[in-house]
Design a protein around this motif. Sequence first.
Motif, PDB file in Angstrom:
ATOM      1  N   CYS A  19       0.840  -1.200   0.000  1.00  0.00           N
ATOM      2  CA  CYS A  19       0.000   0.000   0.000  1.00  0.00           C
ATOM      3  C   CYS A  19       0.873   1.247   0.000  1.00  0.00           C
ATOM      4  N   PRO A  20       1.241   1.744  -1.191  1.00  0.00           N
ATOM      5  CA  PRO A  20       2.022   2.986  -1.243  1.00  0.00           C
ATOM      6  C   PRO A  20       1.119   4.197  -1.044  1.00  0.00           C
ATOM      7  N   GLY A  21       1.715   5.307  -0.578  1.00  0.00           N
ATOM      8  CA  GLY A  21       1.056   6.601  -0.681  1.00  0.00           C
ATOM      9  C   GLY A  21       1.239   7.113  -2.104  1.00  0.00           C
ATOM     10  N   PHE A  22       1.218   8.423  -2.287  1.00  0.00           N
ATOM     11  CA  PHE A  22       1.377   8.969  -3.644  1.00  0.00           C
ATOM     12  C   PHE A  22       2.780   8.643  -4.183  1.00  0.00           C
ATOM     13  N   VAL A  23       2.798   8.181  -5.433  1.00  0.00           N
ATOM     14  CA  VAL A  23       4.044   7.768  -6.090  1.00  0.00           C
ATOM     15  C   VAL A  23       4.210   8.635  -7.339  1.00  0.00           C
ATOM     16  N   GLU A  24       5.431   9.033  -7.648  1.00  0.00           N
ATOM     17  CA  GLU A  24       5.643   9.860  -8.839  1.00  0.00           C
ATOM     18  C   GLU A  24       5.588   8.981 -10.081  1.00  0.00           C
ATOM     19  N   THR A  25       4.451   9.007 -10.768  1.00  0.00           N
ATOM     20  CA  THR A  25       4.254   8.231 -12.010  1.00  0.00           C
ATOM     21  C   THR A  25       3.358   9.055 -12.937  1.00  0.00           C
ATOM     22  N   ASP A  26       3.063   8.494 -14.111  1.00  0.00           N
ATOM     23  CA  ASP A  26       2.127   9.168 -15.030  1.00  0.00           C
ATOM     24  C   ASP A  26       0.782   9.417 -14.346  1.00  0.00           C
ATOM     25  N   LEU A  27       0.394   8.453 -13.481  1.00  0.00           N
ATOM     26  CA  LEU A  27      -0.913   8.563 -12.824  1.00  0.00           C
ATOM     27  C   LEU A  27      -1.014   9.865 -12.022  1.00  0.00           C
ATOM     28  N   THR A  28      -0.009  10.152 -11.221  1.00  0.00           N
ATOM     29  CA  THR A  28      -0.046  11.384 -10.413  1.00  0.00           C
ATOM     30  C   THR A  28       0.290  12.609 -11.273  1.00  0.00           C
ATOM     31  N   ARG A  29       1.226  12.443 -12.222  1.00  0.00           N
ATOM     32  CA  ARG A  29       1.579  13.586 -13.086  1.00  0.00           C
ATOM     33  C   ARG A  29       0.372  14.007 -13.931  1.00  0.00           C
ATOM     34  N   ASP A  30      -0.377  13.020 -14.465  1.00  0.00           N
ATOM     35  CA  ASP A  30      -1.553  13.352 -15.275  1.00  0.00           C
ATOM     36  C   ASP A  30      -2.624  14.031 -14.418  1.00  0.00           C
ATOM     37  N   ALA A  31      -2.784  13.533 -13.180  1.00  0.00           N
ATOM     38  CA  ALA A  31      -3.771  14.155 -12.277  1.00  0.00           C
ATOM     39  C   ALA A  31      -3.381  15.600 -11.995  1.00  0.00           C
ATOM     40  N   ALA A  32      -2.075  15.830 -11.772  1.00  0.00           N
ATOM     41  CA  ALA A  32      -1.599  17.192 -11.489  1.00  0.00           C
ATOM     42  C   ALA A  32      -1.781  18.079 -12.725  1.00  0.00           C
ATOM     43  N   ALA A  33      -1.569  17.504 -13.909  1.00  0.00           N
ATOM     44  CA  ALA A  33      -1.650  18.286 -15.146  1.00  0.00           C
ATOM     45  C   ALA A  33      -3.063  18.793 -15.414  1.00  0.00           C
ATOM     46  N   THR A  34      -4.075  18.098 -14.862  1.00  0.00           N
ATOM     47  CA  THR A  34      -5.455  18.559 -15.094  1.00  0.00           C
ATOM     48  C   THR A  34      -5.699  19.917 -14.426  1.00  0.00           C
ATOM     49  N   ARG A  35      -4.819  20.306 -13.494  1.00  0.00           N
ATOM     50  CA  ARG A  35      -4.962  21.624 -12.850  1.00  0.00           C
ATOM     51  C   ARG A  35      -4.434  22.748 -13.719  1.00  0.00           C
ATOM     52  N   GLY A  36      -3.839  22.392 -14.872  1.00  0.00           N
ATOM     53  CA  GLY A  36      -3.258  23.422 -15.740  1.00  0.00           C
ATOM     54  C   GLY A  36      -1.771  23.526 -15.487  1.00  0.00           C
ATOM     55  N   PRO A  37      -1.021  23.927 -16.549  1.00  0.00           N
ATOM     56  CA  PRO A  37       0.438  23.923 -16.461  1.00  0.00           C
ATOM     57  C   PRO A  37       0.979  24.760 -15.298  1.00  0.00           C
ATOM     58  N   GLU A  38       0.284  25.856 -14.992  1.00  0.00           N
ATOM     59  CA  GLU A  38       0.840  26.747 -13.945  1.00  0.00           C
ATOM     60  C   GLU A  38       0.633  26.180 -12.535  1.00  0.00           C
ATOM     61  N   HIS A  39      -0.304  25.214 -12.393  1.00  0.00           N
ATOM     62  CA  HIS A  39      -0.597  24.685 -11.052  1.00  0.00           C
ATOM     63  C   HIS A  39      -0.101  23.255 -10.861  1.00  0.00           C
ATOM     64  N   ALA A  40       0.433  22.637 -11.931  1.00  0.00           N
ATOM     65  CA  ALA A  40       0.776  21.205 -11.858  1.00  0.00           C
ATOM     66  C   ALA A  40       1.846  20.925 -10.805  1.00  0.00           C
ATOM     67  N   ALA A  41       2.886  21.769 -10.772  1.00  0.00           N
ATOM     68  CA  ALA A  41       3.980  21.526  -9.809  1.00  0.00           C
ATOM     69  C   ALA A  41       3.459  21.629  -8.382  1.00  0.00           C
ATOM     70  N   LYS A  42       2.593  22.613  -8.143  1.00  0.00           N
ATOM     71  CA  LYS A  42       1.999  22.784  -6.801  1.00  0.00           C
ATOM     72  C   LYS A  42       1.136  21.583  -6.444  1.00  0.00           C
TER      73      LYS A  42
END
Length: 261
Positions: free
Chosen positions: A183-206
Amino acid sequence: MEPGTALVTGASRGIGRAIAAALAARGQRVFLVARDAEALEAAATAIAASTGAEARWATADLRAPDAAERLLGACHDVFGPPGIVVNNAGTAPTARFEKTDDALLDEVLDLHLRAPLRLLRAALPDLRAAPQGTAVQVASTAGLRGFAYTTAYTAAKHAMVGMTRALAEELGPDSSVRTYAVCPGFVETDLTRDAAATRGPEHAAKAMQAMAAMNHIGRMHRVEEVADAVVELIVRRPAGTILDLDSEPPCFVESRPVSQP
Ligand SMILES: NC(=O)c1ccc[n+]([C@@H]2O[C@H](COP(=O)([O-])OP(=O)(O)OC[C@H]3O[C@@H](n4cnc5c(N)ncnc54)[C@H](OP(=O)(O)O)[C@@H]3O)[C@@H](O)[C@H]2O)c1
């Protein structure tokens, strides 16, 4: 780890690819499964080149009711029966509860519960015949705790952990088949990167930083950490162990003796 064949779902990228590479590095022939043939070919080629192990693949949409039988048939044709099955393929859609409709519920239950259950049911004779038949579910901290806006996903991951616990009781200690969940917590993969990208390029890193902050360990997991944890479970831990990776040190939530009265 006994040499043999490991079938890993969702192995074209992310956590599944790292798990396949880690198992290949420990002498397993690896059979990779996902939907995208090009990504599977790239993953298999890279794993074979870096480990010297044999790596083959087959495409399947695991939501299809006949996918499990078909995949196992393909694995038998190439390598013979698998001794390790890793149920990793998944998506993690988010939605407010009032927008969580039946289609979304079906998507996550199909992928995180029905597909693993069907695959293990079909593979059971192979796992029983293997010297150390092993099933590992890649669940999530969402299988142990609640997360907002993920009612369906969180419920499905709880179901995955529940399936693992039930199988540990039913198949352990009298059978040679061992079941685990990581049971991992958040992992840096396409799954989390794609979810972050839905916030728009300026908010993805945040958004990535916010996910990291939600992990108890205060940072994102790396895929290699999850892969190492899977190897640790298989090699060192008693059947039925559920590993909460989002803890320092990782917490073996539930261990039962390999044999009990
Ligand atoms: N990333 C995280 O923060 C995190 C945290 C905890 C748990 N997890 C779990 O870890 C697992 C892997 O996640 P990840 O982050 O590595 O995701 P990812 O990078 O998006 O990879 C997902 C994998 O699953 C495959 N897949 C998706 N839908 C499929 C389908 N219908 N049939 C067959 N294969 C399918 C994908 O390949 P195709 O698209 O080509 O099919 C890909 O190989 C998931 O079960 C996820 O719930 C992830």
